[in-house]
Design an enzyme around this catalytic site. Structure first.
Site, PDB file in Angstrom:
ATOM      1  CG  HIS A  75      41.738   8.738  -8.389  1.00  0.00           C
ATOM      2  ND1 HIS A  75      42.239   7.564  -7.876  1.00  0.00           N
ATOM      3  CD2 HIS A  75      41.219   8.427  -9.602  1.00  0.00           C
ATOM      4  CE1 HIS A  75      42.047   6.576  -8.745  1.00  0.00           C
ATOM      5  NE2 HIS A  75      41.421   7.088  -9.809  1.00  0.00           N
ATOM      6  CG  ASN A 125      44.545   5.620  -5.957  1.00  0.00           C
ATOM      7  OD1 ASN A 125      43.414   6.062  -5.798  1.00  0.00           O
ATOM      8  ND2 ASN A 125      45.253   5.885  -7.046  1.00  0.00           N
ATOM      9  CG  HIS A 164      40.193   3.322 -16.430  1.00  0.00           C
ATOM     10  ND1 HIS A 164      40.759   2.080 -16.493  1.00  0.00           N
ATOM     11  CD2 HIS A 164      40.574   3.849 -15.232  1.00  0.00           C
ATOM     12  CE1 HIS A 164      41.451   1.851 -15.396  1.00  0.00           C
ATOM     13  NE2 HIS A 164      41.350   2.910 -14.616  1.00  0.00           N
ATOM     14  CG  ASP A 201      40.561   7.547 -13.905  1.00  0.00           C
ATOM     15  OD1 ASP A 201      40.697   7.504 -12.669  1.00  0.00           O
ATOM     16  OD2 ASP A 201      41.406   7.085 -14.690  1.00  0.00           O
ATOM     17  CG  HIS A 205      49.082  14.057 -11.081  1.00  0.00           C
ATOM     18  ND1 HIS A 205      49.458  13.343  -9.974  1.00  0.00           N
ATOM     19  CD2 HIS A 205      48.489  13.168 -11.915  1.00  0.00           C
ATOM     20  CE1 HIS A 205      49.111  12.068 -10.130  1.00  0.00           C
ATOM     21  NE2 HIS A 205      48.518  11.939 -11.295  1.00  0.00           N
TER      22      HIS A 205
END
Length: 450
Positions: A71, A103, A242, A313, A317
């Site tokens: 991501h 996303n 996952h 994955d 953040h």
């Protein structure tokens, strides 16, 4: 006639080459010649001129590592990561190709938004790239067309743990999506209805140790059982991302006719409650890191062939975001840069062979996603190559992390095994922890796209 001058010559390394008669790998000391982005020769010895020579004696030469789940947050969330910083982290970690998730904000659900991502990556990505298109309630009838777009790695479904139109929680919509198109669909498998029913556990306890209690084993098993039933009903192959529970592995072991399986380094390395004791919300991800019995069962599934792929994955953040009180803290940890060192350390510790690791991050992703011309050291294939030193000892540190978030859950971990060179399209883009040839990544091609 003048003698050919190769662009690059890798000499004396221990190469992991495809076995001539089956799908396995063999170790063989060999030289590899590269020109125009392709592997042109693999011989015991090549004594011909080259513009650049890498002395790989004592090193292992692997097909380029593919991380099939990242991501990179662009567009819309680029304070956490973007395509430049994410792919820089990738090549520093020995990864030559990434498949990026939909996303973002806005979510990648249309041809225009997909093309926007390709445009953003062009001239900025340090490794090769492809993008998933997100399945939603709004694009069900478009899935068969969208999945055929060039450089599309497939369709992603969130059965749980997403927001907005990317969440497909009900069986009716899920079946409609699976009935459209033919490529393997990748799925985040958590039961959204059960998550909603049990959210009060996380809110009432306000302690990240309860993350795997809220998102319990039954949440995962319910979802995966539903998913397998619908996949078989529609005949649509699926890839379950996952997987975090031993119970799911028991189910998926008997579903290889329709389902392939991904696991993460986190679920192979960290376990509760230890990870939450040490890292707090910095260990929080979906599905959760669980008790050690699950880690042990996931390892068993990896070794018995139930598991097909390892992905990171990578989901960064900022520290400020992760430091919010649980459950306001976001789920997700960075991982693209640490995938190779963490797994090479497991190889060093004897938990799996180097051959098995390489299959899980090169050969198998190419099989699962039908990647063109990558995943093997073979004449005529793309010259994407990861060179590693299996004896090199390093300590993973936050200061090494190129991701914008600037941290890793593996900070302070001593590992044996480290990437020394990342070669993308015949160009040495990373050498000895430095990016030396930036922005040379190209879009990945697939067998079953237009």
């Amino acid at each position: 006639m003048s003698e050919q001058i190769h662009d690059l010559l890798i000499k004396g390394g221990t190469c992991l080459l495809p076995h001539p008669s089956d799908q396995s790998l063999i170790e063989q000391q060999a030289d590899i010649a590269i020109s125009d982005g392709r592997i042109t020769k693999i011989r015991d010895s090549i004594n011909e001129p080259a513009k650049r020579v890498i002395d790989a004696k004592g090193l292992h030469v692997l097909p380029g590592i593919i991380d099939s789940q990242v991501h990179f947050r662009e567009p819309g969330l680029t304070h956490k990561e973007d395509l430049e910083s994410g792919t820089r982290a990738a090549v520093l970690g020995g990864v030559t190709s990434i498949f990026e998730m939909p996303n973002t904000n806005p979510a990648t659900t249309t041809e225009e938004l997909f093309q926007d991502k390709l445009n953003r990556a062009k001239g900025r990505a340090h490794c090769n790239y492809a993008f998933f298109v997100g399945a939603s309630h709004d694009n069900i009838t478009e899935i068969a067309r969208l999945e055929k777009m060039p450089h599309c790695s497939g369709v992603k479904i969130f059965m749980g743990s997403s927001t907005g139109n990317l969440l497909v929680e009900d069986d009716e919509s899920l079946e409609k999506i699976l009935a459209q198109g033919s490529r393997r669909v990748i799925v985040h498998s958590e039961d959204e209805m059960r998550l909603r029913e049990r959210k009060h556990i996380a809110v009432d306890q306000a302690d990240v140790h309860y993350h795997p209690v809220w998102r319990d084993v039954e949440t995962a098993v319910n979802s995966t059982t539903r998913l397998l039933r619908l996949a078989r009903k529609t005949g649509r192959p699926i890839h379950v991302l996952h997987v975090s529970t031993g119970e799911e592995m028991d189910i998926l072991r008997d579903a290889k006719d329709i389902a392939t399986v991904e696991v993460l380094p986190q679920h192979l390395t960290l376990y509760a409650p230890d990870c939450y004791d040490r890292l707090g919300t910095f260990a929080q991800q979906n599905p959760p890191i669980r008790e050690k019995r699950h880690l042990d069962r996931i390892w068993k599934a990896l070794l018995d062939g139930t598991v097909d792929v390892i992905g990171s994955d990578h989901a960064p953040h900022t520290r400020e975001e992760k430091e919010k009180p649980y459950p306001s803290s976001p789920s997700g940890v960075p991982g693209v840069q640490t995938l190779v060192p963490i797994m090479l350390n497991h190889v060093h510790d004897g938990r799996l062979t180097l051959h098995k690791f390489v299959e899980l991050v090169t050969t198998n992703p190419c099989r699962v996603f039908k990647v063109k011309n990558k995943g093997r050291l073979r004449q005529g294939f793309d010259a994407d190559i990861t060179i590693v030193d299996l004896k090199k000892q390093k300590t993973i540190q936050n200061s090494w992390i190129a991701s914008k978030c600037g941290w890793t859950p593996f900070d302070g971990m001593k590992v044996t095994g480290w990437p020394t060179h990342t070669i993308v399209g015949g160009h040495v883009v990373m050498e000895n922890d430095q990016v030396i040839a930036p922005s040379l990544g190209q879009p990945v091609n697939f067998e079953d796209t237009l």
